[in-house]
Write a protein that holds these residues in place. Structure first.
Motif, PDB file in Angstrom:
ATOM      1  N   SER A 245      63.845  69.652  28.911  1.00  0.00           N
ATOM      2  CA  SER A 245      64.738  68.585  28.440  1.00  0.00           C
ATOM      3  C   SER A 245      64.181  67.837  27.229  1.00  0.00           C
ATOM      4  O   SER A 245      64.954  67.276  26.445  1.00  0.00           O
ATOM      5  N   HIS A 246      62.829  67.833  27.084  1.00  0.00           N
ATOM      6  CA  HIS A 246      62.226  67.105  25.963  1.00  0.00           C
ATOM      7  C   HIS A 246      61.107  67.921  25.325  1.00  0.00           C
ATOM      8  O   HIS A 246      59.968  67.459  25.231  1.00  0.00           O
ATOM      9  N   ALA A 247      61.423  69.125  24.890  1.00  0.00           N
ATOM     10  CA  ALA A 247      60.425  69.959  24.215  1.00  0.00           C
ATOM     11  C   ALA A 247      59.928  69.253  22.968  1.00  0.00           C
ATOM     12  O   ALA A 247      60.719  68.760  22.155  1.00  0.00           O
ATOM     13  N   ALA A 248      58.595  69.197  22.803  1.00  0.00           N
ATOM     14  CA  ALA A 248      58.008  68.449  21.689  1.00  0.00           C
ATOM     15  C   ALA A 248      57.598  69.345  20.533  1.00  0.00           C
ATOM     16  O   ALA A 248      57.760  68.980  19.366  1.00  0.00           O
ATOM     17  N   HIS A 249      57.040  70.510  20.826  1.00  0.00           N
ATOM     18  CA  HIS A 249      56.516  71.382  19.777  1.00  0.00           C
ATOM     19  C   HIS A 249      57.653  72.176  19.126  1.00  0.00           C
ATOM     20  O   HIS A 249      58.560  72.668  19.820  1.00  0.00           O
ATOM     21  N   PRO A 250      57.635  72.327  17.787  1.00  0.00           N
ATOM     22  CA  PRO A 250      58.697  73.083  17.107  1.00  0.00           C
ATOM     23  C   PRO A 250      58.855  74.517  17.616  1.00  0.00           C
ATOM     24  O   PRO A 250      59.967  75.046  17.655  1.00  0.00           O
ATOM     25  N   TYR A 251      57.755  75.138  18.024  1.00  0.00           N
ATOM     26  CA  TYR A 251      57.839  76.508  18.541  1.00  0.00           C
ATOM     27  C   TYR A 251      58.579  76.539  19.868  1.00  0.00           C
ATOM     28  O   TYR A 251      59.440  77.394  20.098  1.00  0.00           O
ATOM     29  N   THR A 252      58.264  75.596  20.764  1.00  0.00           N
ATOM     30  CA  THR A 252      58.965  75.512  22.041  1.00  0.00           C
ATOM     31  C   THR A 252      60.444  75.241  21.826  1.00  0.00           C
ATOM     32  O   THR A 252      61.304  75.834  22.490  1.00  0.00           O
ATOM     33  N   GLN A 253      60.763  74.367  20.895  1.00  0.00           N
ATOM     34  CA  GLN A 253      62.158  74.057  20.593  1.00  0.00           C
ATOM     35  C   GLN A 253      62.902  75.306  20.123  1.00  0.00           C
ATOM     36  O   GLN A 253      64.058  75.535  20.505  1.00  0.00           O
ATOM     37  N   ARG A 308      47.076  67.528  22.840  1.00  0.00           N
ATOM     38  CA  ARG A 308      46.873  66.159  23.319  1.00  0.00           C
ATOM     39  C   ARG A 308      48.127  65.661  24.036  1.00  0.00           C
ATOM     40  O   ARG A 308      49.214  66.224  23.893  1.00  0.00           O
ATOM     41  N   GLU A 309      47.958  64.578  24.773  1.00  0.00           N
ATOM     42  CA  GLU A 309      49.070  64.039  25.551  1.00  0.00           C
ATOM     43  C   GLU A 309      50.024  63.262  24.650  1.00  0.00           C
ATOM     44  O   GLU A 309      49.630  62.323  23.953  1.00  0.00           O
ATOM     45  N   VAL A 310      51.300  63.660  24.665  1.00  0.00           N
ATOM     46  CA  VAL A 310      52.321  62.982  23.857  1.00  0.00           C
ATOM     47  C   VAL A 310      53.252  62.147  24.743  1.00  0.00           C
ATOM     48  O   VAL A 310      54.023  61.320  24.250  1.00  0.00           O
ATOM     49  N   ALA A 311      53.200  62.390  26.039  1.00  0.00           N
ATOM     50  CA  ALA A 311      53.909  61.595  27.043  1.00  0.00           C
ATOM     51  C   ALA A 311      53.156  61.810  28.351  1.00  0.00           C
ATOM     52  O   ALA A 311      52.251  62.647  28.419  1.00  0.00           O
ATOM     53  N   SER A 312      53.503  61.082  29.366  1.00  0.00           N
ATOM     54  CA  SER A 312      52.788  61.189  30.637  1.00  0.00           C
ATOM     55  C   SER A 312      52.856  62.625  31.188  1.00  0.00           C
ATOM     56  O   SER A 312      53.949  63.121  31.510  1.00  0.00           O
ATOM     57  N   GLY A 313      51.690  63.284  31.245  1.00  0.00           N
ATOM     58  CA  GLY A 313      51.631  64.642  31.754  1.00  0.00           C
ATOM     59  C   GLY A 313      52.184  65.698  30.806  1.00  0.00           C
ATOM     60  O   GLY A 313      52.301  66.867  31.177  1.00  0.00           O
ATOM     61  N   HIS A 314      52.512  65.308  29.593  1.00  0.00           N
ATOM     62  CA  HIS A 314      53.119  66.220  28.607  1.00  0.00           C
ATOM     63  C   HIS A 314      52.147  66.405  27.435  1.00  0.00           C
ATOM     64  O   HIS A 314      51.879  65.463  26.699  1.00  0.00           O
ATOM     65  N   MET A 315      51.624  67.618  27.298  1.00  0.00           N
ATOM     66  CA  MET A 315      50.648  67.934  26.239  1.00  0.00           C
ATOM     67  C   MET A 315      51.301  68.785  25.150  1.00  0.00           C
ATOM     68  O   MET A 315      52.117  69.666  25.442  1.00  0.00           O
ATOM     69  N   ALA A 317      50.431  70.374  20.850  1.00  0.00           N
ATOM     70  CA  ALA A 317      49.508  70.503  19.727  1.00  0.00           C
ATOM     71  C   ALA A 317      50.329  70.560  18.433  1.00  0.00           C
ATOM     72  O   ALA A 317      50.756  71.628  18.005  1.00  0.00           O
ATOM     73  N   CYS A 318      50.564  69.377  17.848  1.00  0.00           N
ATOM     74  CA  CYS A 318      51.364  69.310  16.620  1.00  0.00           C
ATOM     75  C   CYS A 318      50.994  68.037  15.867  1.00  0.00           C
ATOM     76  O   CYS A 318      50.893  66.964  16.467  1.00  0.00           O
ATOM     77  N   HIS A 319      50.784  68.140  14.555  1.00  0.00           N
ATOM     78  CA  HIS A 319      50.425  66.979  13.723  1.00  0.00           C
ATOM     79  C   HIS A 319      51.565  65.966  13.638  1.00  0.00           C
ATOM     80  O   HIS A 319      51.326  64.786  13.356  1.00  0.00           O
ATOM     81  N   ARG A 320      52.798  66.416  13.851  1.00  0.00           N
ATOM     82  CA  ARG A 320      53.948  65.531  13.633  1.00  0.00           C
ATOM     83  C   ARG A 320      54.249  64.678  14.879  1.00  0.00           C
ATOM     84  O   ARG A 320      55.151  63.848  14.840  1.00  0.00           O
ATOM     85  N   LEU A 321      53.493  64.877  15.932  1.00  0.00           N
ATOM     86  CA  LEU A 321      53.782  64.128  17.167  1.00  0.00           C
ATOM     87  C   LEU A 321      52.826  62.944  17.330  1.00  0.00           C
ATOM     88  O   LEU A 321      51.682  62.996  16.901  1.00  0.00           O
TER      89      LEU A 321
END
Length: 321
Positions: A245-253, A308-315, A317-321
């Motif tokens: 529901s909240h993919a952070a990395h561009p590759y995952t998206q 690194r952690e970008v949200a609780s329990g959510h890691m 690896a992206c400079h833009r986060l």
């Protein structure tokens, strides 16, 4: 280990590239490059990514089917990579694997009874009578009739062979099973049966899975958490619902944008990645995804981002986060 069954630290697997008559090493393929993660007791951790990203190598390295180049794999606070081979053989019954192709992993010259009997009598010390009773139990638990025990692997369908492979893995009562593309070679209807079977067996045996797959819809259904790999690195790790529901990395998206959506659900914009996946022998500098990332900057090409952690329990690896 705080509830973790396995803890992987800086795991690295390299394969030498040899050329010439003397077969000299001229380089290395960085199949798995210093990855760290944990697997909690009785959870299913999904491991996804494109073909060649290092998923299978990671699973095989944890079980020492591939020799890691560096790193540690802690199982109940004991580093599996530092245990002698004779001692590791005794521990291996707690750590099993289900391969992608059940036909090639089953001995065609042995009946189902012979396959399972060998495991139970040699590894577990069962008597012939105890083994026969346990074989009947295992076949019933994986949805097969005990009358199939005297048949050979070629007499079964693909789904039935995979059930036999699961029964063999469960025979030793393992705590951890690597499912290496365990359903990818099966028809969709059979896939759902095997997935439901694995989930039921997880509840029955309290087993922990590392579920390796490229099918995101399957991973979403079976996994508690999901790790995403790209070129030997984990680029994102989160609980399943959070990641989908909240993919952070561009590759995952980009991966999620390619998953088919059921009719009536909200449509998502498809992200088309340009360019080819770089070879594992020639890893790009900086963020290894920057050569295909639509949001890449100069920093991405120069510096490798940390997971690194970008949200609780959510890691991620992206400079833009």
């Amino acid at each position: 280990m705080d509830g973790n069954l396995l803890e992987i630290k800086d795991l690295e697997v390299q394969f030498p590239i040899k050329k010439g008559i003397l077969q000299r090493t001229v380089g290395h393929i960085h199949a798995v490059d210093k990855i760290s993660f944990n697997i909690k007791e009785c959870e299913t951790l999904g491991l996804v990514g494109e073909s060649g990203c290092g998923k299978t190598t990671t699973g095989r390295a944890i079980l020492r089917l591939n020799d890691p180049s560096a790193g540690s794999v802690y199982y109940k606070n004991e580093d599996l990579l530092k245990i002698g081979r004779s001692d590791f053989r005794d521990m291996r019954k707690n750590l099993q694997i289900i391969f992608q192709d059940p036909y090639s992993s089953l001995n065609p010259r042995q009946t189902v009874k012979g396959l399972l009997n060998e495991v139970l009598t040699v590894k577990c010390g069962y008597s012939k009578a105890e083994a026969a009773e346990r074989i009947n139990e295992l076949l019933i638990q994986v949805g097969l009739s005990p009358v199939y025990a005297n048949r050979y692997p070629h007499e079964f369908s693909g789904g039935q062979r995979q059930r036999i492979a699961i029964a063999r893995a469960l025979a030793l009562m393992p705590e951890f099973i690597v499912c290496d593309e365990a359903v990818s070679a099966l028809d969709v209807s059979i896939q759902s049966q095997i997935i439901n079977l694995l989930m039921d067996l997880k509840d029955t045996y309290k087993v922990t899975y590392l579920f390796i797959s490229h099918a995101l819809n399957v991973v979403q259904h079976i996994s508690d958490r999901v790790a995403v790999m790209y070129l030997g690195k984990i680029v994102e790790l989160a609980e399943t619902e959070e990641l989908f529901s909240h993919a952070a990395h561009p590759y995952t998206q980009a991966l999620l944008s390619a998953v088919p959506i059921l009719s009536g659900h909200e449509k998502r914009e498809r992200i088309i990645l340009k360019g080819e996946v770089p070879g594992a022998a020639h890893i790009p500098s900086g963020c290894r995804f920057h050569t295909r990332c639509p949001m890449a900057t100069k920093e991405c090409a120069e510096h490798e981002p940390e997971l690194r952690e970008v949200a609780s329990g959510h890691m991620a690896a992206c400079h833009r986060l």
